[in-house]
Scaffold this motif. Structure first.
Motif, PDB file in Angstrom:
ATOM      1  N   THR A   1     -86.741  77.235  42.549  1.00  0.00           N
ATOM      2  CA  THR A   1     -86.290  75.853  42.695  1.00  0.00           C
ATOM      3  C   THR A   1     -86.539  75.366  44.103  1.00  0.00           C
ATOM      4  O   THR A   1     -86.344  76.109  45.069  1.00  0.00           O
ATOM      5  CB  THR A   1     -84.788  75.743  42.367  1.00  0.00           C
ATOM      6  OG1 THR A   1     -84.577  76.151  41.007  1.00  0.00           O
ATOM      7  CG2 THR A   1     -84.277  74.324  42.556  1.00  0.00           C
ATOM      8  N   VAL A   2     -86.964  74.125  44.201  1.00  0.00           N
ATOM      9  CA  VAL A   2     -87.100  73.445  45.484  1.00  0.00           C
ATOM     10  C   VAL A   2     -86.098  72.295  45.503  1.00  0.00           C
ATOM     11  O   VAL A   2     -85.908  71.618  44.491  1.00  0.00           O
ATOM     12  CB  VAL A   2     -88.531  72.918  45.691  1.00  0.00           C
ATOM     13  CG1 VAL A   2     -88.629  72.107  46.975  1.00  0.00           C
ATOM     14  CG2 VAL A   2     -89.515  74.073  45.734  1.00  0.00           C
ATOM     15  N   TYR A   3     -85.489  72.093  46.644  1.00  0.00           N
ATOM     16  CA  TYR A   3     -84.481  71.057  46.801  1.00  0.00           C
ATOM     17  C   TYR A   3     -84.965  69.985  47.775  1.00  0.00           C
ATOM     18  O   TYR A   3     -85.742  70.260  48.692  1.00  0.00           O
ATOM     19  CB  TYR A   3     -83.174  71.652  47.329  1.00  0.00           C
ATOM     20  CG  TYR A   3     -82.599  72.736  46.450  1.00  0.00           C
ATOM     21  CD1 TYR A   3     -82.828  74.074  46.741  1.00  0.00           C
ATOM     22  CD2 TYR A   3     -81.839  72.416  45.336  1.00  0.00           C
ATOM     23  CE1 TYR A   3     -82.318  75.084  45.931  1.00  0.00           C
ATOM     24  CE2 TYR A   3     -81.319  73.408  44.526  1.00  0.00           C
ATOM     25  CZ  TYR A   3     -81.560  74.738  44.821  1.00  0.00           C
ATOM     26  OH  TYR A   3     -81.056  75.722  44.012  1.00  0.00           O
ATOM     27  N   LEU A   4     -84.463  68.803  47.568  1.00  0.00           N
ATOM     28  CA  LEU A   4     -84.692  67.713  48.516  1.00  0.00           C
ATOM     29  C   LEU A   4     -83.331  67.121  48.857  1.00  0.00           C
ATOM     30  O   LEU A   4     -82.674  66.543  47.990  1.00  0.00           O
ATOM     31  CB  LEU A   4     -85.589  66.632  47.916  1.00  0.00           C
ATOM     32  CG  LEU A   4     -85.872  65.446  48.841  1.00  0.00           C
ATOM     33  CD1 LEU A   4     -86.760  65.871  50.012  1.00  0.00           C
ATOM     34  CD2 LEU A   4     -86.522  64.288  48.077  1.00  0.00           C
ATOM     35  N   GLN A   5     -82.917  67.312  50.088  1.00  0.00           N
ATOM     36  CA  GLN A   5     -81.661  66.738  50.540  1.00  0.00           C
ATOM     37  C   GLN A   5     -81.949  65.416  51.231  1.00  0.00           C
ATOM     38  O   GLN A   5     -82.824  65.345  52.101  1.00  0.00           O
ATOM     39  CB  GLN A   5     -80.920  67.669  51.495  1.00  0.00           C
ATOM     40  CG  GLN A   5     -79.596  67.091  51.997  1.00  0.00           C
ATOM     41  CD  GLN A   5     -78.719  68.083  52.689  1.00  0.00           C
ATOM     42  OE1 GLN A   5     -78.925  69.296  52.605  1.00  0.00           O
ATOM     43  NE2 GLN A   5     -77.706  67.605  53.388  1.00  0.00           N
ATOM     44  N   ILE A   6     -81.213  64.409  50.838  1.00  0.00           N
ATOM     45  CA  ILE A   6     -81.384  63.085  51.415  1.00  0.00           C
ATOM     46  C   ILE A   6     -80.068  62.684  52.073  1.00  0.00           C
ATOM     47  O   ILE A   6     -79.026  62.626  51.407  1.00  0.00           O
ATOM     48  CB  ILE A   6     -81.753  62.034  50.351  1.00  0.00           C
ATOM     49  CG1 ILE A   6     -82.908  62.525  49.477  1.00  0.00           C
ATOM     50  CG2 ILE A   6     -82.112  60.716  51.009  1.00  0.00           C
ATOM     51  CD1 ILE A   6     -83.198  61.628  48.293  1.00  0.00           C
TER      52      ILE A   6
END
Length: 123
Positions: free
Chosen positions: A77-82
Motif C-alpha cells: 500500500t502507498v499512502y498520500l497524506q494531505i
C-alpha cells in the motif's frame, strides 16, 4: 495489477486526510506509484510519484510541503497524506502504477489505474 484508492471524504479546510492505494495482483517492488487528482471540469493533475524500491518521491511544485507519500510494504500500500486542506483540493484522487523505471508526471506513462476516491473540502 489492481489498484484501489480509498480514504476520501468530506473535510473542513485546514484539516488533514490520508488516502490509501492498495495494490493486488502483484507486489509493487520495482514499480512507481503516482497520485493524481481531477477536479470537476479540469484536466487530471499530477501530484506525486513514489518509487517503491527506493522510497524516493517526486512532488508537483503545487503540493510540496503539504502532501507526503509513504508506504506499507507488508500491505502493498502507498499512502498520500494531505495537510492543511484547502477548498481547491476538492477533487477525485487517483493512484496509478507504472512498470517502467522511474516516476513520471505524465498520465500516459502509467500502466494501471485505480478507481478514484472523492475528497471534498468545505470552507
Amino acid at each position: 495489477v489492481q489498484l484501489q484508492a480509498s480514504g476520501g471524504g468530506l473535510v473542513q479546510a485546514g484539516g488533514s486526510l490520508i488516502l490509501s492505494c492498495v495494490a493486488s495482483g502483484r507486489v509493487l517492488n520495482g514499480l512507481a506509484v503516482g497520485w493524481f487528482r481531477q477536479a470537476p471540469g479540469m484536466e487530471r493533475e499530477f501530484l506525486s510519484a513514489y518509487k517503491w524500491n527506493s522510497g524516493l518521491t517526486t512532488y508537483a511544485d503545487s503540493v510540496k510541503g503539504r502532501f507526503t507519500t509513504s508506504r506499507d510494504h507488508a500491505k502493498n500500500t502507498v499512502y498520500l497524506q494531505i495537510n492543511s486542506l484547502k477548498p481547491e483540493d476538492t477533487a477525485v484522487y487517483y493512484c496509478a502504477a507504472k512498470i517502467s523505471p522511474g516516476g513520471s508526471p505524465m498520465n500516459s506513462d502509467y500502466d494501471y489505474w485505480g478507481k478514484g476516491t472523492l475528497v471534498t473540502v468545505s470552507s
